[in-house]
Enzyme design. Sequence first.
Site, PDB file in Angstrom:
ATOM      1  CB  CYS A   7      -0.990  -0.026   1.163  1.00 45.78           C
ATOM      2  SG  CYS A   7      -0.248  -0.002   2.806  1.00 45.78           S
ATOM      3  NE  ARG A  13      -4.513   1.542   1.787  1.00 49.26           N
ATOM      4  CZ  ARG A  13      -4.302   2.296   0.707  1.00 49.26           C
ATOM      5  NH1 ARG A  13      -5.197   2.286  -0.274  1.00 49.26           N
ATOM      6  NH2 ARG A  13      -3.232   3.054   0.616  1.00 49.26           N
ATOM      7  CG  ASP A 123      -5.309   5.927   2.596  1.00 46.43           C
ATOM      8  OD1 ASP A 123      -5.318   5.554   3.783  1.00 46.43           O
ATOM      9  OD2 ASP A 123      -4.473   6.704   2.131  1.00 46.43           O
TER      10      ASP A 123
HETATM   11  P1  4NP Z   1      -1.786   2.808   4.111  1.00 44.76           P
HETATM   12  O1  4NP Z   1      -2.444   4.152   4.673  1.00 44.76           O
HETATM   13  O2  4NP Z   1      -1.237   3.150   2.741  1.00 44.76           O
HETATM   14  O3  4NP Z   1      -2.944   1.854   4.040  1.00 44.76           O
HETATM   15  O4  4NP Z   1      -0.725   2.396   5.078  1.00 44.76           O
HETATM   16  C1  4NP Z   1      -1.767   5.374   4.736  1.00 44.76           C
HETATM   17  C2  4NP Z   1      -0.923   5.640   5.782  1.00 44.76           C
HETATM   18  C3  4NP Z   1      -0.289   6.863   5.859  1.00 44.76           C
HETATM   19  C4  4NP Z   1      -0.508   7.814   4.896  1.00 44.76           C
HETATM   20  C5  4NP Z   1      -1.356   7.539   3.846  1.00 44.76           C
HETATM   21  C6  4NP Z   1      -1.981   6.314   3.760  1.00 44.76           C
HETATM   22  N1  4NP Z   1       0.115   9.082   4.986  1.00 44.76           N
HETATM   23  O5  4NP Z   1      -0.152   9.936   4.142  1.00 44.76           O
HETATM   24  O6  4NP Z   1       0.925   9.310   5.922  1.00 44.76           O
END
Ligand code: 4NP
Length: 151
Positions: A7, A13, A123
């Site tokens: 991800c 995720r 997300d």
């Molecule tokens: P992930 O979610 O891609 O599912 O781990 C996110 C975690 C952090 C961020 C964006 C999405 N961020 O912008 O810091």
Amino acid sequence: MKVLMVCLGNICRSPLANGLLRDKILLNNLQVEVDSCGTSSHHVGEQPDERMMETALQYGYDLSDLRSRQFTVDDFDRFDTIYVMDSSNYNNVIRLARSEEDKEKVKLFLNELYSGKNMAVPDPYYGGEQGFEDVYELVDKTTDIIIEKLK
Ligand code: 4NP
């Protein structure tokens, strides 16, 4: 067989998909390895998001040992299938591919549940609790299907 979940941050995720799939692999006595990573370096070394860990734990999955790492080009050599959570992750990974063989390994995770629909696992990072619950449901169903394919 080695499977990689990808991800953006590797704190919501993909660690959930990693944690669910590894426990289901053990339950089913399968010889499959699973890992996860993010396309961004933003959260490298961090534990999964507290809200994601809490949701997973409510269903009996402990993600607390997982730590964020960034996708590297070596992952194309180390893994047979690379599941990405959305089209942005897809583009980020495909951009690093060195060959058609590398590209063929990259698949949208939710196409295992909704074949050919190219849907994203939303997300949950900037949303509320329900977002984490919704992600859990999608990832639980999809990892069940992946397990059936791996048998
Ligand atoms: P992930 O979610 O891609 O599912 O781990 C996110 C975690 C952090 C961020 C964006 C999405 N961020 O912008 O810091």
